[in-house]
Scaffold this active site. Structure first.
Site, short mmCIF file in Angstrom:
data_model
loop_
_atom_site.label_atom_id
_atom_site.label_comp_id
_atom_site.label_asym_id
_atom_site.label_seq_id
_atom_site.Cartn_x
_atom_site.Cartn_y
_atom_site.Cartn_z
N HIS A 39 -40.02 -20.57 -30.85
CA HIS A 39 -41.20 -20.70 -31.72
C HIS A 39 -42.48 -21.08 -30.97
CE1 HIS A 39 -38.20 -20.30 -34.78
NE2 HIS A 39 -39.08 -20.39 -35.74
N GLU A 74 -37.88 -34.56 -38.09
CA GLU A 74 -38.15 -34.22 -36.69
C GLU A 74 -38.62 -35.45 -35.92
OE1 GLU A 74 -39.37 -30.05 -36.61
OE2 GLU A 74 -40.58 -30.53 -34.87
N LYS A 78 -39.39 -28.37 -45.02
CA LYS A 78 -40.73 -28.26 -44.40
C LYS A 78 -41.58 -27.41 -45.33
CE LYS A 78 -40.04 -28.79 -39.44
NZ LYS A 78 -40.12 -28.13 -38.11
N ARG A 100 -48.15 -36.34 -57.53
CA ARG A 100 -47.46 -37.07 -56.44
C ARG A 100 -46.00 -36.64 -56.28
NH1 ARG A 100 -50.33 -41.53 -58.58
NH2 ARG A 100 -52.24 -41.82 -57.40
N LYS A 141 -28.29 -24.97 -39.95
CA LYS A 141 -29.58 -25.60 -40.22
C LYS A 141 -29.36 -26.91 -40.99
CE LYS A 141 -34.25 -25.43 -41.41
NZ LYS A 141 -35.50 -24.73 -41.53
N HIS A 159 -45.27 -18.63 -31.71
CA HIS A 159 -46.52 -18.97 -32.40
C HIS A 159 -47.73 -18.54 -31.56
CE1 HIS A 159 -44.82 -22.26 -35.29
NE2 HIS A 159 -44.60 -21.04 -35.71
N ARG A 166 -34.07 -32.06 -34.46
CA ARG A 166 -34.49 -30.92 -35.28
C ARG A 166 -35.32 -29.92 -34.48
NH1 ARG A 166 -36.43 -30.69 -41.61
NH2 ARG A 166 -36.94 -28.48 -41.59
N GLU A 208 -34.09 -14.94 -36.45
CA GLU A 208 -33.79 -16.36 -36.70
C GLU A 208 -32.27 -16.60 -36.71
OE1 GLU A 208 -35.95 -18.81 -36.85
OE2 GLU A 208 -37.88 -17.90 -37.40
N ASN A 264 -36.68 -24.99 -33.20
CA ASN A 264 -37.91 -24.30 -32.78
C ASN A 264 -37.70 -23.40 -31.57
OD1 ASN A 264 -39.37 -25.56 -34.81
ND2 ASN A 264 -39.82 -27.34 -33.53
N HIS A 283 -43.39 -12.97 -38.28
CA HIS A 283 -42.99 -14.23 -37.67
C HIS A 283 -41.67 -14.09 -36.88
CE1 HIS A 283 -42.34 -18.52 -37.27
NE2 HIS A 283 -41.17 -18.40 -37.85
P1 NAD Z 1 -43.13 -13.32 -46.48
O1 NAD Z 1 -42.91 -14.46 -47.36
O2 NAD Z 1 -44.54 -12.92 -46.20
O3 NAD Z 1 -42.34 -12.06 -47.06
C1 NAD Z 1 -42.43 -10.82 -46.39
C2 NAD Z 1 -42.79 -9.68 -47.35
O4 NAD Z 1 -41.63 -9.30 -48.07
C3 NAD Z 1 -43.83 -10.01 -48.38
O5 NAD Z 1 -44.68 -8.91 -48.55
C4 NAD Z 1 -43.00 -10.26 -49.64
O6 NAD Z 1 -43.73 -10.05 -50.82
C5 NAD Z 1 -41.91 -9.25 -49.46
N1 NAD Z 1 -40.65 -9.53 -50.12
C6 NAD Z 1 -40.03 -10.73 -50.22
N2 NAD Z 1 -38.82 -10.58 -50.76
C7 NAD Z 1 -38.67 -9.28 -51.03
C8 NAD Z 1 -37.60 -8.52 -51.58
N3 NAD Z 1 -36.43 -9.07 -51.90
N4 NAD Z 1 -37.78 -7.19 -51.75
C9 NAD Z 1 -38.96 -6.60 -51.37
N5 NAD Z 1 -39.98 -7.27 -50.81
C10 NAD Z 1 -39.83 -8.59 -50.64
O7 NAD Z 1 -42.44 -13.54 -45.05
P2 NAD Z 1 -41.15 -14.35 -44.57
O8 NAD Z 1 -40.78 -13.76 -43.29
O9 NAD Z 1 -40.15 -14.49 -45.64
O10 NAD Z 1 -41.73 -15.83 -44.33
C11 NAD Z 1 -42.65 -16.09 -43.29
C12 NAD Z 1 -43.25 -17.46 -43.56
O11 NAD Z 1 -42.22 -18.44 -43.54
C13 NAD Z 1 -44.28 -17.88 -42.53
O12 NAD Z 1 -45.39 -18.39 -43.22
C14 NAD Z 1 -43.60 -18.99 -41.76
O13 NAD Z 1 -44.50 -19.95 -41.26
C15 NAD Z 1 -42.71 -19.57 -42.81
N6 NAD Z 1 -41.54 -20.29 -42.28
C16 NAD Z 1 -41.32 -21.55 -42.72
C17 NAD Z 1 -40.22 -22.26 -42.28
C18 NAD Z 1 -39.94 -23.61 -42.85
O14 NAD Z 1 -39.03 -24.31 -42.35
N7 NAD Z 1 -40.62 -24.04 -43.89
C19 NAD Z 1 -39.35 -21.69 -41.35
C20 NAD Z 1 -39.60 -20.39 -40.89
C21 NAD Z 1 -40.71 -19.70 -41.38
N1 GLY Z 2 -37.93 -23.76 -38.90
C1 GLY Z 2 -37.84 -24.99 -38.18
C2 GLY Z 2 -37.45 -26.15 -39.00
O1 GLY Z 2 -37.20 -26.04 -40.18
O2 GLY Z 2 -37.41 -27.25 -38.51
#
Ligand code: NAD
Ligand code: GLY
Length: 360
Positions: A249, A237, A143, A121, A227, A253, A242, A185, A246, A266
């Site tokens: 987005h 949100e 998130k 939990r 942020k 998406h 918040r 971003e 987006n 992304h």
């Molecule tokens: P990712 O996590 O897939 O990383 C991209 C690639 O880079 C992967 O292959 C990873 O292994 C590699 N990598 C990471 N760090 C590295 C480094 N320092 N050196 C070499 N390789 C490295 O992609 P991302 O763009 O970081 O994240 C995308 C995800 O984030 C999506 O799932 C998206 O939905 C999510 N997201 C979430 C939020 C949120 O608020 N929670 C906001 C935006 C995006």
């Molecule tokens: N990436 C959008 C949010 O965190 O609300």
């Protein structure tokens, strides 16, 4: 070292931004009162690069570090991976006072945060983001979640980390394409909240793209500040504030879904989405054409694609209807009024929407 506070009452935490500081992680975790076992959740690629440094730092600070490796890639952002993490946590006899560290990009961060939110939990977790996108966006704000086969991020929870430790030196090993996707971003923050910041990006682009330390520190810090302030105003949100995060987005998406999450990263899809949203805002007389042109020009200079062909407006609308941003059946777009200010609006018409899709 820079420190930004995210003020959320009893869920407040700091974002630490520094260079070559993974070795200090243990000390930072001790400072916030974490203890005992710490599970580093990462993938084998990142583990090879930074696993030893973080493990040694944790040991030095008196923790018992354990590692959980998960497969690399968005397609593993699933409940199955979360379930595999639970199995490991149980086998490691993880208790309520143990914690997780998400070491990696947004995929690792979202999965680890969700596992932390739900195991026993809720156990504490720390974000140690290693992609630019994760450093300026996904690691901040709580998130967490995973994808469902019917849509992205459909399963999740709001669950704030105890600390975010951003080591900008990790960007040196990040593939260029991933870095540029993160830049999308960062442009978003300038457009929705701070024209001065957009000016800075325009004027310092070559230094940023050649990973100059002072420039990276500045743009990551400013992005996290923007942020953090938005999240402080509307953590879950609930008020709509918040939702401005987006920007780009809703279109983004839809583009990711149509192209099966294969063609675009992304941040790349968000870049095209921002241009589409700005174009819609211009069609609706919400902003001047120069706003749209300025966003497009900067994204192009960064090296991001801003056009996409052969989109079918009916298909795009159908996908958008499934998006979490739909309210009472109406798709809500984030639209720039000017550089530095954005609004959300459900008050768009289908003709303007079709023009945007057709002319991309
Ligand atoms: P990712 O996590 O897939 O990383 C991209 C690639 O880079 C992967 O292959 C990873 O292994 C590699 N990598 C990471 N760090 C590295 C480094 N320092 N050196 C070499 N390789 C490295 O992609 P991302 O763009 O970081 O994240 C995308 C995800 O984030 C999506 O799932 C998206 O939905 C999510 N997201 C979430 C939020 C949120 O608020 N929670 C906001 C935006 C995006
Ligand atoms: N990436 C959008 C949010 O965190 O609300």
């Amino acid at each position: 070292m820079e420190r930004i506070k995210v003020a959320l009452e009893d869920r407040s935490y700091d974002i630490i931004i520094c260079s070559d500081c993974i070795k200090d992680t243990g000390r930072h975790l001790k400072d916030i009162g974490l203890k005992d076992k710490i599970c580093i959740v990462t993938n084998s690629k990142i583990n090879k690069l930074y696993g030893r440094k973080i493990t040694e730092s944790l040991k030095k600070a008196g923790f018992l570090p354990l590692t959980i490796l998960i497969p690399d890639g968005e397609r593993y952002k699933t409940l199955k991976t979360v379930s595999d993490i639970y199995d490991k946590l149980i086998s490691y006899k993880i208790e309520r006072n143990s914690s997780l560290i998400a070491l990696g990009g947004g995929v690792i961060g979202d999965i680890t945060g969700f596992a932390a939110a739900t195991f026993l939990r809720g156990i504490p977790y720390v974000q140690a983001p290693t992609t630019l996108l994760a450093q300026v966006d996904s690691s901040v704000g709580g998130k967490t979640g995973v994808n469902h086969k019917k849509g992205k991020n459909l399963i999740g929870a709001f669950y704030q980390p105890r600390l975010v430790v951003i080591d900008i030196a990790t960007l040196q090993s990040l593939p260029k394409r991933e870095f540029l996707a993160g830049m999308g971003e960062i442009v978003k923050y300038g457009v929705i909240a701070d024209e001065g910041f957009l000016n800075y990006l325009e004027e310092n682009l070559s230094g940023i793209l050649s990973l100059k330390k002072d420039k990276l520190l500045h743009i990551i810090k400013r992005s996290c500040e923007i942020k953090a302030r938005v999240v402080e105003e509307d953590e879950r949100e609930a008020t709509g504030k918040r939702a401005i995060l987006n920007f780009g987005h809703t279109f983004g998406h839809a583009i990711e879904t149509i192209t099966g999450y294969k063609k675009y990263k992304h941040g790349e899809a968000v870049a095209i989405g921002m241009v589409m949203a700005a174009k819609l805002a211009f069609q609706m007389n919400i902003c001047d054409v120069h706003v749209y042109l300025r966003i497009k020009r900067l994204l192009n200079r960064i090296g991001l694609q801003t056009e996409i062909q052969k989109l079918d407006s009916k298909e795009v609308l159908k996908i958008m209807q499934l998006d979490k941003k739909v309210s009472e059946g109406r798709i809500k777009f984030v639209l720039p009024k000017r550089i530095g200010e954005a609004i959300t609006s459900s008050d768009w018409n289908i003709e303007d929407f079709k023009k945007v899709i057709k002319n991309m």
